[in-house]
Design an enzyme around this catalytic site. Structure first.
Site, PDB file in Angstrom:
ATOM      1  N   HIS A  59       0.790  -1.246   0.000  1.00  0.00           N
ATOM      2  CA  HIS A  59       0.000   0.000   0.000  1.00  0.00           C
ATOM      3  C   HIS A  59       0.826   1.302   0.000  1.00  0.00           C
ATOM      4  O   HIS A  59       0.692   2.143  -0.878  1.00  0.00           O
ATOM      5  CB  HIS A  59      -0.920   0.039   1.227  1.00  0.00           C
ATOM      6  CG  HIS A  59      -1.751  -1.176   1.404  1.00  0.00           C
ATOM      7  ND1 HIS A  59      -2.865  -1.434   0.652  1.00  0.00           N
ATOM      8  CD2 HIS A  59      -1.632  -2.235   2.255  1.00  0.00           C
ATOM      9  CE1 HIS A  59      -3.415  -2.570   1.024  1.00  0.00           C
ATOM     10  NE2 HIS A  59      -2.682  -3.078   1.991  1.00  0.00           N
TER      11      HIS A  59
HETATM   12  O1  RIB Z   1      -4.344  -0.450   5.320  1.00  0.00           O
HETATM   13  C1  RIB Z   1      -3.052  -0.344   4.853  1.00  0.00           C
HETATM   14  C2  RIB Z   1      -2.188   0.422   5.829  1.00  0.00           C
HETATM   15  O2  RIB Z   1      -2.171  -0.247   7.075  1.00  0.00           O
HETATM   16  C3  RIB Z   1      -0.755   0.561   5.408  1.00  0.00           C
HETATM   17  O3  RIB Z   1      -0.257   1.815   5.804  1.00  0.00           O
HETATM   18  C4  RIB Z   1      -0.046  -0.589   6.075  1.00  0.00           C
HETATM   19  O4  RIB Z   1       1.223  -0.244   6.549  1.00  0.00           O
HETATM   20  C5  RIB Z   1      -1.051  -1.109   7.106  1.00  0.00           C
HETATM   21  O5  RIB Z   1      -0.651  -1.246   8.358  1.00  0.00           O
END
Ligand code: RIB
Ligand code: CA
Length: 321
Positions: free
Chosen positions: A241
């Site tokens: 992400h």
């Molecule tokens: O939902 C995705 C986010 O939460 C990202 O920032 C990842 O690091 C997770 O912990």
């Protein structure tokens, strides 16, 4: 001229990738890293942040430890998506003597805002607590940055509930206050696009074959995420992400953005849900953010791989062709 940035994060495999991409690209000047609870408790995410900077040979970049608890004064549930150590069980491989700065992340952010001349781009790739705390101390704080690029939320999906993404869910009040604080520009890069850039087993295998320190590191830290996705969804892909935030900074054409009015549900059944009103249809045309609606996955991979593994550029281009 290089683009000065600060990354507020909770490393975390994908936060680590975002930091690595920033450090490897000549256009980006990473001024500092701030940490928050998220992919592990605060001690853990902070230790991981120090390790990532050391791994990349950038001990000169300061790291500021921030909030262990959310705005409600409770420690948010941490996510085990990347294993117990937040780096896919691979954190122990990187040793570091690097120390945190004495100043707290919130105080540092306030000082950096004052010294920024409006030039710094702020990144939030973890829960928004540090940034919200800074805003509570100085209402003008948002106006002192060029823009905020945040990994969080989604219009159409969730990963902590049917409607909530983790970073917004972990400290929903902080996310709400940040979205409504009056930044010149907020780019919200949520699960709608970040799910599409998950690292496939084929490219991960290519990283193993590159066999460099960095490629082995990325190969290893992404194993747990890939296995988790295989177990739960029968998809052999590892989440990445946060890295999309830095990729967007480097090449804005990777994302299609739409003006939107975005708010966050602070409590109840919809806790952490981002309400994305495209075009401000329900808000008299007022828009407080840009919503990432589409991502050019091919362009992203070309940028991500050729930046981090410059020495393997030809092989990468041939594979992606
Ligand atoms: O939902 C995705 C986010 O939460 C990202 O920032 C990842 O690091 C997770 O912990
Ligand atoms: Ca993160």
């Amino acid at each position: 001229m290089k683009i000065p940035i600060i990354i507020d994060c909770d490393p975390g495999v994908d936060d680590a990738l975002a930091i690595i991409l920033a450090l490897r690209h000549p256009k980006v000047d990473l001024k500092a890293v701030c940490t928050v609870t998220g992919n592990g408790d605060l001690e853990n995410t902070t230790k991981n942040g120090l390790k990532i900077l050391s791994l990349c040979g950038r001990e000169d970049i300061p790291l500021y430890k921030g909030s262990g608890k959310g705005l409600d004064d409770k420690q948010p549930d941490t996510v085990p998506a990347f294993g117990d150590d937040g780096l896919g069980g691979y954190a122990h491989v990187v040793q570091t003597d690097k120390q945190i700065e004495q100043e707290n992340a919130v105080d540092f952010l306030l000082r950096a805002a004052d010294e920024s001349n409006g030039e710094i781009t702020l990144f939030a790739t973890g829960p928004c607590t540090n940034i919200a705390r800074a805003i509570r101390k100085d209402k003008e704080f948002p106006k002192k940055f060029k823009k905020l690029i945040v990994m969080g939320g989604a219009k159409y999906t969730g990963n902590m509930s049917p409607v909530a993404e983790y970073n917004f869910w972990a400290d929903p009040l902080a996310a709400k206050e940040v979205m409504n604080a009056g930044f010149h520009e907020i780019v919200m890069i949520g699960l709608d696009v970040t799910n599409k850039i998950a690292l496939g087993a084929d490219i991960r295998e290519i990283l193993r074959m590159f066999d460099t320190d960095l490629s082995r590191f990325i190969y290893n830290i992404t194993r747990v995420g890939l296995e988790e996705n295989w177990e739960t969804r029968r998809k052999p892909v590892a989440p990445m992400h946060d890295v999309l935030t830095v990729a967007y900074l480097i090449d804005e054409s990777i994302l299609t953005l739409k003006k939107a009015n975005i708010d966050v549900v602070a409590e109840g059944i919809g806790r952490g849900q981002s309400i994305v009103d495209i075009g401000g249809h329900w808000s008299d045309g007022n828009c407080n953010a840009l919503y990432a609606a589409e991502v050019d996955v091919e362009k992203f991979y070309k940028l991500f791989l050729t930046t981090i593994f410059k020495e393997n550029e030809q092989e990468i281009l041939e594979y992606l062709r």
